[in-house]
Design a protein around this motif. Structure first.
Motif, PDB file in Angstrom:
ATOM      1  N   TYR A 294       0.848  -1.202   0.000  1.00 34.64           N
ATOM      2  CA  TYR A 294       0.000   0.000   0.000  1.00 34.64           C
ATOM      3  C   TYR A 294       0.884   1.253   0.000  1.00 34.64           C
ATOM      4  CZ  TYR A 294      -3.801   3.207   1.073  1.00 34.64           C
ATOM      5  OH  TYR A 294      -4.720   4.240   1.008  1.00 34.64           O
ATOM      6  N   ASP A 295       1.903   1.254   0.841  1.00 37.43           N
ATOM      7  CA  ASP A 295       2.794   2.423   0.916  1.00 37.43           C
ATOM      8  C   ASP A 295       3.517   2.650  -0.414  1.00 37.43           C
ATOM      9  OD1 ASP A 295       2.078   2.996   3.477  1.00 37.43           O
ATOM     10  OD2 ASP A 295       3.790   2.008   4.407  1.00 37.43           O
TER      11      ASP A 295
ATOM     12  N   GLN B  34       1.330   4.298  -2.957  1.00 36.18           N
ATOM     13  CA  GLN B  34       1.173   5.758  -2.815  1.00 36.18           C
ATOM     14  C   GLN B  34       2.401   6.478  -3.376  1.00 36.18           C
ATOM     15  OE1 GLN B  34      -1.822   5.910  -2.142  1.00 36.18           O
ATOM     16  NE2 GLN B  34      -1.777   3.818  -1.336  1.00 36.18           N
TER      17      GLN B  34
ATOM     18  N   CYS C  61       2.556   6.164  -7.321  1.00 37.49           N
ATOM     19  CA  CYS C  61       1.486   6.915  -7.993  1.00 37.49           C
ATOM     20  C   CYS C  61       1.703   8.419  -7.836  1.00 37.49           C
ATOM     21  CB  CYS C  61       0.114   6.516  -7.441  1.00 37.49           C
ATOM     22  SG  CYS C  61      -0.376   4.877  -7.963  1.00 37.49           S
ATOM     23  N   GLU C  62       2.114   8.820  -6.665  1.00 33.84           N
ATOM     24  CA  GLU C  62       2.356  10.246  -6.410  1.00 33.84           C
ATOM     25  C   GLU C  62       3.455  10.762  -7.348  1.00 33.84           C
ATOM     26  OE1 GLU C  62       1.509  11.356  -2.698  1.00 33.84           O
ATOM     27  OE2 GLU C  62       1.996  13.451  -3.151  1.00 33.84           O
TER      28      GLU C  62
ATOM     29  N   PRO D 129      -1.763  11.042  -7.718  1.00 36.65           N
ATOM     30  CA  PRO D 129      -1.833  10.794  -6.276  1.00 36.65           C
ATOM     31  C   PRO D 129      -3.182  10.213  -5.861  1.00 36.65           C
ATOM     32  CG  PRO D 129      -2.135  13.114  -6.726  1.00 36.65           C
ATOM     33  CD  PRO D 129      -1.817  12.475  -8.050  1.00 36.65           C
ATOM     34  N   ARG D 130      -3.155   9.614  -4.691  1.00 35.18           N
ATOM     35  CA  ARG D 130      -4.409   9.098  -4.102  1.00 35.18           C
ATOM     36  C   ARG D 130      -5.323  10.274  -3.791  1.00 35.18           C
ATOM     37  NH1 ARG D 130      -3.259   6.469   1.579  1.00 35.18           N
ATOM     38  NH2 ARG D 130      -2.334   8.510   1.905  1.00 35.18           N
TER      39      ARG D 130
ATOM     40  N   HIS E 122      -6.862   6.860  -7.551  1.00 35.68           N
ATOM     41  CA  HIS E 122      -5.784   7.767  -7.945  1.00 35.68           C
ATOM     42  C   HIS E 122      -6.172   8.457  -9.250  1.00 35.68           C
ATOM     43  CE1 HIS E 122      -2.904   5.789  -5.143  1.00 35.68           C
ATOM     44  NE2 HIS E 122      -3.815   4.832  -5.264  1.00 35.68           N
TER      45      HIS E 122
ATOM     46  N   SER F  42      -9.057  12.861   0.178  1.00 40.34           N
ATOM     47  CA  SER F  42      -8.008  13.729   0.702  1.00 40.34           C
ATOM     48  C   SER F  42      -8.528  15.114   1.047  1.00 40.34           C
ATOM     49  CB  SER F  42      -6.831  13.798  -0.265  1.00 40.34           C
ATOM     50  OG  SER F  42      -7.301  13.971  -1.562  1.00 40.34           O
TER      51      SER F  42
ATOM     52  N   TYR G 298      -1.252  11.330   5.711  1.00 46.20           N
ATOM     53  CA  TYR G 298      -0.767  10.047   5.184  1.00 46.20           C
ATOM     54  C   TYR G 298      -0.796   8.987   6.280  1.00 46.20           C
ATOM     55  CZ  TYR G 298       2.074   6.758   2.592  1.00 46.20           C
ATOM     56  OH  TYR G 298       2.501   5.642   1.935  1.00 46.20           O
TER      57      TYR G 298
END
Ligand code: SF4
Length: 385
Positions: free
Chosen positions: A227-228, A231, A234-235, A240-241, A247, A328, A369
């Motif tokens: 999962y980390d 992020q 993708c970022e 980003p999420r 995303h 977010s 986060y």
């Protein structure tokens, strides 16, 4: 005072309950049927649309979402009839988003042009894995080559195309997922949904797992590391999420799902569809009959709805918190207080700020986060549990 749902907008969800085969991990309301009378289904959807539109007059419709099941098994003429009827019942937002979930089989791809002509302007495709071995293990009936071809067809016809991947699969290492996600980002247009495989009770995978048969699933630590990593990658790729599993490039978020997360109103039609509708100043949670034939029979007698529960102010405030903290942008404290008739406890806010779980900006609260990894606890604390 304006009704609360206006803060989130208004959408229409249409559930198509059929699939070609049942995937072993799936706990959605999906059914395999040899014969589907498209005309019968079209008539039923239109009848349900008449019913819900009568209760929600004078609204602007921000989105339509055809979900399932596999809506790309729906005759494009049925899709067109639903969209046309919706446009007669409500005013259509200039930037309306009309999404159809599609499976990436070759047969479905031949219908994409029909959906575009019907008015669909966004495709969300269930690709799920980028190698044939894992597609087979997930019980998917498409191959990677078919998925790529269907994706290319979708891209050539639609400006907005999203796809789903499932990770934390059997025998998948962190390096495997890194490679696959990097490949996915190279393919991606503007939106990706990335879900960790969860083993749900009552599914074929659930039964296999209970019998000790589903070996090689990542443990909790590896799942968290995946999962980390998701992020981070993708970022860095500019996607980003914006929600726990979603995303997007700037401006390409799913407007329909944002209606859920911003706690707007949505009419849900089709077997098992849920809705949130404000009628006569009261907000209701609605649910439709789950089984396709039971739903059709009920619609022919006047309504496909099986339940309608009035939501108290506190119910709504809790739902708003639960949905809004997934994204977010977070929630608005004043809106919460107006719904609940009481404020979020200041002590809980301060404590979570100090722990680095949330941040505040004016009246808004959003999850950091770190807080996303403990979202359920953050929500429970803010809700006063
Ligand atoms: S295609 Fe989607 S809805 Fe249908 S069985 Fe598979 S996961 Fe479930």
């Amino acid at each position: 005072m304006a009704e609360d749902w206006r803060n989130g907008g208004f959408g229409l969800y249409v559930h198509w309950p059929f699939c070609e085969a049942k995937c072993p991990y799936c706990d959605f309301n999906s059914h395999v049927s040899r014969s589907i009378d498209q005309g019968h289904w079209r008539t039923a959807y239109l009848s349900e649309l008449d019913r819900v539109a009568t209760e929600t007059p004078d609204r602007v419709l921000n989105s339509i979402f055809f979900g399932g099941g596999t809506p790309s098994l729906m005759d494009p003429a049925t899709t067109a009839a639903v969209i046309d009827a919706a446009a007669k019942h409500w005013r259509i937002a200039n930037d309306i988003e009309i999404t159809l979930e599609a499976n990436p089989g070759s047969v479905e791809a031949t219908r994409f042009a029909g959906y575009r002509d019907a008015g669909v302007n966004r495709i969300s495709m269930g690709i799920q894995a980028l190698n044939d071995t894992d597609l087979r293990r997930l019980g998917r009936i498409h191959t990677l080559a078919e998925a790529r071809a269907a994706f290319d067809t979708a891209r050539s016809l639609f400006d907005r195309v999203s796809f789903d991947l499932i990770y934390a699969r059997q025998d998948q290492s962190l390096a495997d997922w890194e490679r696959e996600l990097t490949e996915a980002l190279n393919m991606a247009v503007d939106h990706l949904s990335l879900y960790q495989l969860t083993i749900e009770p009552g599914t074929a995978f659930g039964d296999r797992f209970d019998r000790g048969g589903l070996r090689g699933l990542p443990d909790e630590d590896l799942g968290a590391a995946m999962y980390d990593l998701t992020q981070e990658i993708c970022e860095a790729a500019g996607m980003p999420r914006y929600e726990v599993s979603n995303h997007a490039r700037e401006g390409a978020q799913s407007r329909h799902n944002l209606i859920y997360w911003r706690y707007g109103d949505y009419a849900g039609i089709g077997p098992g569809a849920h809705g949130r509708m404000t009628v006569g100043g009261q907000r209701f949670a609605t649910e439709a009959h789950r089984m396709p034939q039971a739903w059709l029979d009920a619609v022919s007698k006047g309504t496909g709805e099986s339940a309608r529960d009035r939501l108290s102010g506190i119910d709504q405030a809790e739902e708003y918190l639960l949905m809004g903290l997934r994204i977010s942008e977070g929630i608005d404290r004043d809106r919460y207080a107006a719904l609940a008739s009481t404020a979020i406890p200041e002590a809980a806010v301060q404590e979570l700020v100090e722990l680095g779980m949330i941040r505040t900006r004016g009246s808004r609260i959003s999850v950091t986060y770190q807080g996303f990894n403990l979202l359920n606890r953050v929500i429970a604390r803010l809700a006063g549990a």
